[in-house]
Design an enzyme around this catalytic site. Structure first.
Site: not given
Ligand code: EPZ
Length: 439
Positions: A22-23, A129, A134, A321, A413
């Protein structure tokens, strides 16, 4: 809205296929805005964040097509998600509006490509967030150094380039270290700038390298990606390219921790252990074996889990993460562990939910002290952000009884078909409609 129901206690056993990252896919999709021709991307996962980025590209004049694999029955295999074609058809618009940006902060990745290619960019300033503060000051600072001018207007960051961006030397480090998407934004913009750019204090994440590899295939001149110093020599234009995105190291790490917390044994296909050295180092200390077998990652756990200390750091350090997921594991380790969060010091939304499941975690500023318990109890918990919800899934897999996790849209997500992948290796997990609170 949906919830997960998980009956804990099953040992996970079998093979899981890791999806594309995803990233990596998000900034790579944004980078295709700079091409004059079609780009074809392989391995882009099916996730709600990817859908948001595709919607944003369409608003910015792109034609995006996902090709289904020829044999429909293959639809279930993540790696066999059909390739994605992106082609810029109309480059008039340069506004990334609030409706999309509010759902996904990574929308900021279009800033550099739009400024470099269209000379203008308007992007809604990302709001609050759940994982903490952020800011995007480093993105702005880096792009200003290349000659872009910015002002804030109506909640938007409005950027403009008079003439062409100009290459330069810059330091891009911040109080918490390098910025991943900030490095990629500046790297993208510098590929179409006049002259040479030298970025010092660049992020070294595999996602930065993957985006650089795509840009090089599009005709860019980049060196040093993956190190703290990146060198870019600007070119006049970029052409189309075909690229396979890297596997998702955070999804892979999450499943490695799922094998550990269930005392299970998993084979992870399409994972890359080289991207997870800091995790395997901690797992080794905990007593969990990880090795590469026939190109796959084999994870096996011994019944006894040892406590460890861990501090999150920029790559190649331990990824923030995976902090919540490791915490879930240490909640059932034999002793006290100390976790320090250096990247997002407030990233502890999962602590109170884990404590609802009988864990003993005490927070003190950016540190959490975890007292390992014999076992966790299933109960109803609430997902608050993507990785916190993954930690609750892991805790539910190990807990006695049934756990219900509400608001699993957070997990959609970033995890492709997680409940199907886990069920295929023995987890008792199902997606159900969320129970509406009594009026
Ligand atoms: C990327 O976000 C990831 N997101 C995040 O993953 C990940 O947590 C983060 O990198 C760190 O590894 C994507 O790739 C889409 P940063 P990014 O800029 O690039 C501070 C997930 O769960 N900072 O590297 O936005 C910032 O506050 C997500 O998949 C500034 O001070 O993160 C943080 O403390 C969550 N000013 C640190 O730097 C800036 O301008 C690192 O942030 C930018 C960042």
């Amino acid at each position: 809205m949906a919830s997960f129901l998980i009956r804990g206690g099953a040992r996970l056993k079998g093979t899981i296929e890791i999806s594309g990252s995803k990233n990596s896919s998000l900034p790579i999709l944004a980078a295709t805005l700079m091409s004059d021709e079609k780009c074809r991307l392989h391995g882009v996962p099916r996730l709600s964040d990817i859908d948001s980025m595709i919607k944003l590209l369409e608003v910015l004049g792109c034609h995006v097509v996902r090709h289904e694999p020829k044999d429909a029955s293959l639809l279930d295999g993540p790696v066999l998600n059909g390739p994605l074609d992106v082609e810029v058809r109309d480059s008039h618009n340069y506004m990334a509006d609030y409706e999309i940006v509010k759902t996904m902060r990574a929308s900021i990745s279009v800033l550099g490509p739009l400024l470099a290619k269209r000379g203008h960019a308007v992007c809604s300033l990302p709001g609050g967030c759940a994982i903490g503060d952020r800011p995007i000051d480093l993105h702005i600072r880096g792009l200003q150094k290349l000659g872009a001018q910015f002002h804030i207007e109506g909640g938007n960051i409005v950027g403009e380039v008079r003439g062409r961006l100009k290459g330069c030397s810059m330091f891009l480090g911040g109080p918490q270290g390098p910025t991943v998407l900030g490095t990629i934004n500046v790297m993208c913009a510098a590929t179409l700038a006049e002259g040479k750019t030298h970025v010092v204090g660049a992020a070294c994440e595999p996602e930065v390298v993957d985006c650089a590899e795509l840009l090089i295939k599009m005709g860019a001149h980049i060196k040093g990606q993956g190190t703290a110093e990146i060198y870019i020599e600007g070119v006049d234009a970029l052409h189309g390219a075909e690229h396979h995105v890297i596997p998702d190291r955070i999804e892979c790490g999450t499943f490695m921790l799922a094998a550990a917390i269930t005392n299970g044994e998993l084979l992870l296909k399409n994972g890359n252990l080289d991207h997870l050295v800091a995790l395997t180092d901690r797992l080794d200390e905990v007593g969990v074996r990880t090795e590469s077998v026939n190109g796959m990652i084999h994870v096996s756990s011994s019944r006894r889990l040892y406590p460890v200390d861990m501090t999150t750091q920029p790559y190649p350090g331990f990824p923030t993460d995976l902090q919540a997921q490791l915490m879930a594991l240490l909640c059932v380790a034999d002793g006290f562990s100390v976790i320090t969060e250096r990247i997002y010091p407030d990233r502890f939304m999962h602590v109170s939910e884990l404590n609802r499941m009988g864990a003993r975690v005490r927070k003190e500023g950016p540190t959490a002290i975890v007292q390992g318990m014999k076992e966790l109890q299933g109960t109803t918990v609430m997902a608050s952000d993507l990785r916190a919800s993954a930690a609750l899934v892991l805790a539910g897999l190990a807990a006695r009884g049934t756990t219900r996790i509400d608001r699993v849209y957070h997990i959609d997500r970033g995890y492709e078909k997680i409940e199907q992948k886990l069920a295929a290796v023995g987890a008792q997990i199902e997606r159900v409609a969320e129970v509406k609170a009594a009026a």
